[in-house]
Design a protein around this motif. Structure first.
Motif, PDB file in Angstrom:
ATOM      1  N   ALA A  43      32.729  60.909  75.881  1.00  0.00           N
ATOM      2  CA  ALA A  43      33.369  60.328  77.067  1.00  0.00           C
ATOM      3  C   ALA A  43      34.874  60.233  76.883  1.00  0.00           C
ATOM      4  CB  ALA A  43      32.782  58.939  77.348  1.00  0.00           C
ATOM      5  N   ASN A  44      35.312  59.843  75.695  1.00  0.00           N
ATOM      6  CA  ASN A  44      36.743  59.754  75.428  1.00  0.00           C
ATOM      7  C   ASN A  44      37.390  61.138  75.506  1.00  0.00           C
ATOM      8  OD1 ASN A  44      39.054  58.007  74.421  1.00  0.00           O
ATOM      9  ND2 ASN A  44      39.047  59.682  72.945  1.00  0.00           N
ATOM     10  N   HIS A  45      36.719  62.146  74.979  1.00  0.00           N
ATOM     11  CA  HIS A  45      37.241  63.512  75.043  1.00  0.00           C
ATOM     12  C   HIS A  45      37.417  63.945  76.503  1.00  0.00           C
ATOM     13  CE1 HIS A  45      38.045  67.481  73.277  1.00  0.00           C
ATOM     14  NE2 HIS A  45      37.519  67.932  74.402  1.00  0.00           N
ATOM     15  N   MET A  46      36.432  63.649  77.328  1.00  0.00           N
ATOM     16  CA  MET A  46      36.514  64.013  78.744  1.00  0.00           C
ATOM     17  C   MET A  46      37.669  63.288  79.446  1.00  0.00           C
ATOM     18  SD  MET A  46      34.256  66.278  79.525  1.00  0.00           S
ATOM     19  CE  MET A  46      32.778  67.010  78.872  1.00  0.00           C
ATOM     20  N   ALA A  47      37.862  62.015  79.115  1.00  0.00           N
ATOM     21  CA  ALA A  47      38.906  61.216  79.763  1.00  0.00           C
ATOM     22  C   ALA A  47      40.304  61.575  79.261  1.00  0.00           C
ATOM     23  CB  ALA A  47      38.638  59.728  79.541  1.00  0.00           C
ATOM     24  N   GLU A  48      40.413  62.004  78.023  1.00  0.00           N
ATOM     25  CA  GLU A  48      41.730  62.268  77.431  1.00  0.00           C
ATOM     26  C   GLU A  48      42.150  63.737  77.448  1.00  0.00           C
ATOM     27  OE1 GLU A  48      43.944  60.083  76.529  1.00  0.00           O
ATOM     28  OE2 GLU A  48      42.680  58.301  76.718  1.00  0.00           O
ATOM     29  N   PHE A  49      41.188  64.656  77.403  1.00  0.00           N
ATOM     30  CA  PHE A  49      41.536  66.062  77.202  1.00  0.00           C
ATOM     31  C   PHE A  49      41.099  66.993  78.329  1.00  0.00           C
ATOM     32  CE2 PHE A  49      41.172  64.062  73.009  1.00  0.00           C
ATOM     33  CZ  PHE A  49      42.473  64.244  72.563  1.00  0.00           C
ATOM     34  N   THR A  50      40.727  66.422  79.474  1.00  0.00           N
ATOM     35  CA  THR A  50      40.458  67.229  80.668  1.00  0.00           C
ATOM     36  C   THR A  50      41.303  66.629  81.791  1.00  0.00           C
ATOM     37  OG1 THR A  50      38.627  65.884  81.556  1.00  0.00           O
ATOM     38  CG2 THR A  50      38.047  67.575  79.914  1.00  0.00           C
ATOM     39  N   ASP A  51      41.143  67.145  82.989  1.00  0.00           N
ATOM     40  CA  ASP A  51      41.891  66.592  84.118  1.00  0.00           C
ATOM     41  C   ASP A  51      41.190  65.394  84.760  1.00  0.00           C
ATOM     42  OD1 ASP A  51      39.809  68.019  85.244  1.00  0.00           O
ATOM     43  OD2 ASP A  51      41.026  68.927  86.817  1.00  0.00           O
ATOM     44  N   LEU A  52      40.114  64.889  84.135  1.00  0.00           N
ATOM     45  CA  LEU A  52      39.462  63.686  84.633  1.00  0.00           C
ATOM     46  C   LEU A  52      40.342  62.471  84.326  1.00  0.00           C
ATOM     47  CD1 LEU A  52      35.774  64.310  83.469  1.00  0.00           C
ATOM     48  CD2 LEU A  52      36.711  64.594  85.779  1.00  0.00           C
ATOM     49  N   ASP A  53      40.452  61.575  85.285  1.00  0.00           N
ATOM     50  CA  ASP A  53      41.230  60.353  85.079  1.00  0.00           C
ATOM     51  C   ASP A  53      40.425  59.283  84.366  1.00  0.00           C
ATOM     52  OD1 ASP A  53      43.610  61.190  86.525  1.00  0.00           O
ATOM     53  OD2 ASP A  53      42.336  61.085  88.322  1.00  0.00           O
ATOM     54  N   GLN A  54      39.121  59.307  84.577  1.00  0.00           N
ATOM     55  CA  GLN A  54      38.257  58.294  83.967  1.00  0.00           C
ATOM     56  C   GLN A  54      36.828  58.802  83.906  1.00  0.00           C
ATOM     57  OE1 GLN A  54      38.688  54.828  86.417  1.00  0.00           O
ATOM     58  NE2 GLN A  54      37.819  55.778  88.202  1.00  0.00           N
ATOM     59  N   VAL A  55      36.012  58.084  83.150  1.00  0.00           N
ATOM     60  CA  VAL A  55      34.594  58.408  83.016  1.00  0.00           C
ATOM     61  C   VAL A  55      33.791  57.151  83.318  1.00  0.00           C
ATOM     62  CG1 VAL A  55      32.768  59.063  81.393  1.00  0.00           C
ATOM     63  CG2 VAL A  55      34.974  60.246  81.319  1.00  0.00           C
ATOM     64  N   TRP A  56      32.808  57.298  84.205  1.00  0.00           N
ATOM     65  CA  TRP A  56      31.862  56.223  84.496  1.00  0.00           C
ATOM     66  C   TRP A  56      30.526  56.561  83.860  1.00  0.00           C
ATOM     67  CZ3 TRP A  56      32.080  54.744  90.411  1.00  0.00           C
ATOM     68  CH2 TRP A  56      33.353  54.227  90.710  1.00  0.00           C
ATOM     69  N   PHE A  57      29.983  55.620  83.110  1.00  0.00           N
ATOM     70  CA  PHE A  57      28.631  55.760  82.583  1.00  0.00           C
ATOM     71  C   PHE A  57      27.664  55.311  83.674  1.00  0.00           C
ATOM     72  CE2 PHE A  57      31.151  55.671  78.806  1.00  0.00           C
ATOM     73  CZ  PHE A  57      30.437  56.364  77.845  1.00  0.00           C
ATOM     74  N   VAL A  58      26.732  56.178  84.028  1.00  0.00           N
ATOM     75  CA  VAL A  58      25.710  55.861  85.029  1.00  0.00           C
ATOM     76  C   VAL A  58      24.420  55.620  84.248  1.00  0.00           C
ATOM     77  CG1 VAL A  58      24.490  56.619  87.104  1.00  0.00           C
ATOM     78  CG2 VAL A  58      26.848  57.392  86.688  1.00  0.00           C
ATOM     79  N   VAL A  59      24.069  54.354  84.094  1.00  0.00           N
ATOM     80  CA  VAL A  59      22.883  53.998  83.320  1.00  0.00           C
ATOM     81  C   VAL A  59      21.661  54.221  84.201  1.00  0.00           C
ATOM     82  CG1 VAL A  59      21.755  52.200  81.962  1.00  0.00           C
ATOM     83  CG2 VAL A  59      24.266  52.286  82.077  1.00  0.00           C
ATOM     84  N   THR A  60      20.790  55.122  83.757  1.00  0.00           N
ATOM     85  CA  THR A  60      19.617  55.462  84.560  1.00  0.00           C
ATOM     86  C   THR A  60      18.490  54.464  84.281  1.00  0.00           C
ATOM     87  OG1 THR A  60      18.872  57.051  82.915  1.00  0.00           O
ATOM     88  CG2 THR A  60      20.202  57.907  84.701  1.00  0.00           C
ATOM     89  N   PRO A  61      17.749  54.119  85.325  1.00  0.00           N
ATOM     90  CA  PRO A  61      16.723  53.081  85.177  1.00  0.00           C
ATOM     91  C   PRO A  61      15.482  53.560  84.450  1.00  0.00           C
ATOM     92  CG  PRO A  61      16.718  53.923  87.407  1.00  0.00           C
ATOM     93  CD  PRO A  61      17.866  54.602  86.699  1.00  0.00           C
ATOM     94  N   LYS A  62      14.725  52.577  84.042  1.00  0.00           N
ATOM     95  CA  LYS A  62      13.410  52.865  83.464  1.00  0.00           C
ATOM     96  C   LYS A  62      12.517  53.319  84.603  1.00  0.00           C
ATOM     97  CE  LYS A  62       9.863  50.806  80.580  1.00  0.00           C
ATOM     98  NZ  LYS A  62       9.548  49.717  79.679  1.00  0.00           N
TER      99      LYS A  62
END
Length: 194
Positions: free
Chosen positions: A22-41
Motif C-alpha cells: 500500500a505504501n508503494h502504491m501511495a508513494e511511487f505511483t500517481d495514486l494520492d492515497q490508498v483505502w483498505f476495503v475490508v471485505t466481510p465474512k
C-alpha cells in the motif's frame, strides 16, 4: 480530485506485506492515497479462522493509523451479500465521487481471473487497475495483457501470507516481526489465531 486506490481484502490479519504494498502504491505511483476495503465474512463460507468484521477492521486501523496516505472503509459490511466489486465501486462513486477518482489495486493472480468478475468490462471502462506482481500459476488472458486501463506496478514481491501467520502463530512460533506493532498488540491481547 484525489486519485484513490482501493485495496480489497479480508486482512485476516493485515501484515507488513500489505503495508509495504500500500505504501508503494501511495508513494511511487500517481495514486494520492490508498483505502483498505475490508471485505466481510461471507455468510456462505464457513471459515473458522476468519475473525469477525469488527476485529479485522480494528487491526487495519491499528496498522495504518500513522500513515496519512492510507485510510480504510467498512462499506462492504453494509452492502447486500454476496457482494460484488462492481457494487462496491458504484456505492463508493455515489458517496465520494465528487472528491475521489477511484482505481483498483490487485495482484497479478487476480488479473488472471478478472474476466470472470461480474461486469468486469464496466470496471475496466471506468476504473483503472493497478496490478502488482504476485507469484501464481496460469496466464493472463490476451485481452487483458495490453489493456490501456491496466497499469503494471513494479512493486516489491511479498511472500508473506495471512494463512502462514495464522498457522505459525497457532503453532506457537514468533510471528511478531511480520505484523505492524499495533496489530500484534491487538492480536495478542485478544488471543486471536491460537
Amino acid at each position: 480530485m484525489k486519485k484513490t486506490g482501493l485495496f480489497f481484502g479480508t486482512f485476516n490479519p493485515i501484515h507488513i506485506g500489505h503495508l509495504i504494498l500500500a505504501n508503494h502504491m501511495a508513494e511511487f505511483t500517481d495514486l494520492d492515497q490508498v483505502w483498505f476495503v475490508v471485505t466481510p465474512k461471507s455468510p456462505f463460507k464457513a471459515k473458522q479462522t476468519l475473525l469477525a468484521n469488527t476485529h479485522r477492521y480494528q487491526m487495519v486501523y491499528e496498522a495504518i493509523r500513522e500513515y496519512p496516505k492510507m485510510s480504510l472503509t467498512d462499506i462492504e459490511f453494509h452492502l447486500p451479500q454476496p457482494n460484488y466489486t462492481i457494487d462496491t465501486l458504484t456505492r463508493l462513486q455515489e458517496q465520494y465521487g465528487k472528491e475521489h477518482r477511484f482505481a483498483l489495486i490487485m495482484g497479478e493472480d487476480n488479473l488472471k481471473g478478472f474476466h470472470k468478475w461480474k461486469n468486469y468490462e464496466a470496471i475496466l471502462e471506468y476504473y483503472p487497475l493497478y496490478v502488482y506482481p504476485r507469484l501464481s500459476k496460469g496466464t493472463i488472458p490476451p485481452a487483458l495483457r495490453e489493456h490501456p486501463g491496466i497499469h503494471r506496478v513494479d512493486a516489491p514481491v511479498m511472500e508473506i501470507s495471512a494463512t502462514f501467520i495464522r498457522e505459525q502463530h497457532g503453532a506457537g512460533k514468533n510471528i511478531r516481526p511480520l505484523l505492524p506493532e499495533g496489530v500484534w498488540r491487538y492480536m495478542d491481547e485478544m488471543n486471536f489465531y491460537r
